[in-house]
Design a protein around this motif. Sequence first.
Motif, mmCIF file in Angstrom:
data_model
loop_
_atom_site.group_PDB
_atom_site.id
_atom_site.type_symbol
_atom_site.label_atom_id
_atom_site.label_comp_id
_atom_site.label_asym_id
_atom_site.label_seq_id
_atom_site.Cartn_x
_atom_site.Cartn_y
_atom_site.Cartn_z
ATOM 1 N N GLY A 315 12.448 -3.645 -12.317
ATOM 2 C CA GLY A 315 11.435 -4.721 -12.469
ATOM 3 C C GLY A 315 10.423 -5.435 -11.225
ATOM 4 N N ILE A 316 11.135 -4.698 -10.059
ATOM 5 C CA ILE A 316 10.854 -4.867 -9.103
ATOM 6 C C ILE A 316 9.127 -4.786 -9.372
ATOM 7 N N GLY A 317 9.472 -3.108 -10.132
ATOM 8 C CA GLY A 317 8.237 -1.325 -9.928
ATOM 9 C C GLY A 317 7.000 -2.397 -10.564
ATOM 10 N N PHE A 318 7.224 -3.356 -12.035
ATOM 11 C CA PHE A 318 6.175 -3.810 -12.353
ATOM 12 C C PHE A 318 5.849 -4.649 -11.746
ATOM 13 N N THR A 319 6.124 -5.440 -10.758
ATOM 14 C CA THR A 319 4.790 -6.656 -10.367
ATOM 15 C C THR A 319 4.352 -6.007 -9.194
ATOM 16 N N TRP A 320 3.189 -7.029 -9.167
ATOM 17 C CA TRP A 320 1.993 -7.250 -8.098
ATOM 18 C C TRP A 320 2.408 -6.951 -6.533
ATOM 19 N N GLU A 321 3.818 -7.395 -5.940
ATOM 20 C CA GLU A 321 4.020 -7.475 -4.580
ATOM 21 C C GLU A 321 5.067 -5.964 -4.016
ATOM 22 N N HIS A 322 5.210 -5.164 -5.475
ATOM 23 C CA HIS A 322 5.064 -3.492 -5.214
ATOM 24 C C HIS A 322 3.746 -2.361 -4.928
ATOM 25 N N PRO A 323 4.288 -1.814 -4.235
ATOM 26 C CA PRO A 323 2.958 -0.747 -4.069
ATOM 27 C C PRO A 323 3.057 0.223 -5.426
ATOM 28 N N ALA A 324 4.335 0.285 -5.928
ATOM 29 C CA ALA A 324 3.901 1.573 -7.348
ATOM 30 C C ALA A 324 3.049 1.400 -7.702
ATOM 31 N N HIS A 325 2.154 0.185 -8.464
ATOM 32 C CA HIS A 325 1.278 0.034 -8.823
ATOM 33 C C HIS A 325 0.129 0.974 -8.465
ATOM 34 N N LEU A 326 0.018 0.743 -7.142
ATOM 35 C CA LEU A 326 -1.148 1.286 -6.322
ATOM 36 C C LEU A 326 -1.031 2.364 -7.075
ATOM 37 N N TYR A 327 0.366 3.512 -6.355
ATOM 38 C CA TYR A 327 0.296 5.123 -6.660
ATOM 39 C C TYR A 327 -0.168 5.236 -8.117
ATOM 40 N N LEU A 328 0.449 4.211 -8.875
ATOM 41 C CA LEU A 328 -0.308 4.801 -10.415
ATOM 42 C C LEU A 328 -1.194 4.897 -10.560
ATOM 43 N N LYS A 329 -1.772 4.065 -10.264
ATOM 44 C CA LYS A 329 -3.549 3.669 -10.383
ATOM 45 C C LYS A 329 -4.852 4.900 -9.913
ATOM 46 N N ARG A 330 -3.499 4.752 -9.123
ATOM 47 C CA ARG A 330 -4.493 6.399 -7.977
ATOM 48 C C ARG A 330 -4.387 6.981 -8.983
ATOM 49 N N ALA A 331 -2.587 7.447 -8.925
ATOM 50 C CA ALA A 331 -2.417 8.722 -9.470
ATOM 51 C C ALA A 331 -3.411 8.630 -11.273
ATOM 52 N N LYS A 332 -3.714 7.550 -11.879
ATOM 53 C CA LYS A 332 -4.304 7.830 -12.843
ATOM 54 C C LYS A 332 -5.118 7.907 -13.046
#
Length: 357
Positions: A315-332
């Motif tokens: 669940g935390i990986g889908f939140t704005w407060e975790h950096p995972a989305h930064l890496y996903l957006k850069r990768a995409k």
Amino acid sequence: MSDLLYSEIETDLRGSLRELLADKAPWTSVLAGTEKDEPYDAALWHAVAGRLGCAGLPVPEDLGGAGATWRETAVVLEELGRFAAPVPFLTSSVIATAALLAAGERELLAEVAAGEKIAVLAVPFSTGPGPVTPTVRAPDGTLTGEVTSVADGMAADVFLVPAPGGLYAVDAAGARRTAVTSLDMTRRLADVVFSGASARRVADGTEAVRAALLTGAAMLASEQLGLAERCLDDTVAHLKTRYQFGRPVGSYQGLKHRLADLWTSITQARAVARHAASCAAAADGDLPIAAAVAQAHCSAVALKAAEECVQMHGGIGFTWEHPAHLYLKRAKADSIALGTAGHHRAVLAALVDLPPA
């Protein structure tokens, strides 16, 4: 055969840069920066380009650079990818620099190598290596036309603009720039309009643009590699410390298999990315093939690593407060940049005389 191992100089460079980025670009700062209007982190850029001298690594010393090669530049890209650092290194210190080197332009190249100016090749960021159809005209030495989705367009001091007759340098103040809503807010896009802007021709023909896009595609693989490694490291660290039903989540066999598959893919990505960087450094005739292979493989690996990072953090990986989305957006965003994986597979098939499927 390319030497895929890292030299002592490359290892030392990685250590210095990683230490700087850990201090100046923790993910909390990167995330906060995406909510600001600034097109890049100026303080971080000055540290990377100026203090460490990374902006001029592939530029010969007699042209104002560090006299290193694209191999060392690739190490910098790995670390910048690991931190999703919001700096115009790929666009200015790789793509634009490759164009200026191919053009034999000295004055502007020295300023870019010193980090004093940010130069950006004015083509859509999705443009892959190959022929480029100019959307800008250059009657009487002035530029008129529009280029959409230019990466780091808002950060540029100088645009390198392909137009009929060659490649032109134009001061960014002579262009009208409009920020575009970007998937990756650490590397923002802009639409650029030229309306009779004064320009200086720095190269005849299309060779400089071709060299820039080809080198950029080859080197982008190293950024994707660094991003994938960061995603794997963060995911493994999380699964070791996250407990469910009294045991670490990482002890479950299904997750171990997924991580092992990802590790294998990243190891392969490291080999093709290093080979592409070595071919660029040696001006090897196999660079077009190496770049196509690197992009065809590394794009998918980086995206898969980022997706697994999000999913395995729960669940935390889908939140704005975790950096995972930064890496996903850069990768995409990287998977579309400088040609998609499908584009590069088609290019590779043509280069090695494979019939179309």
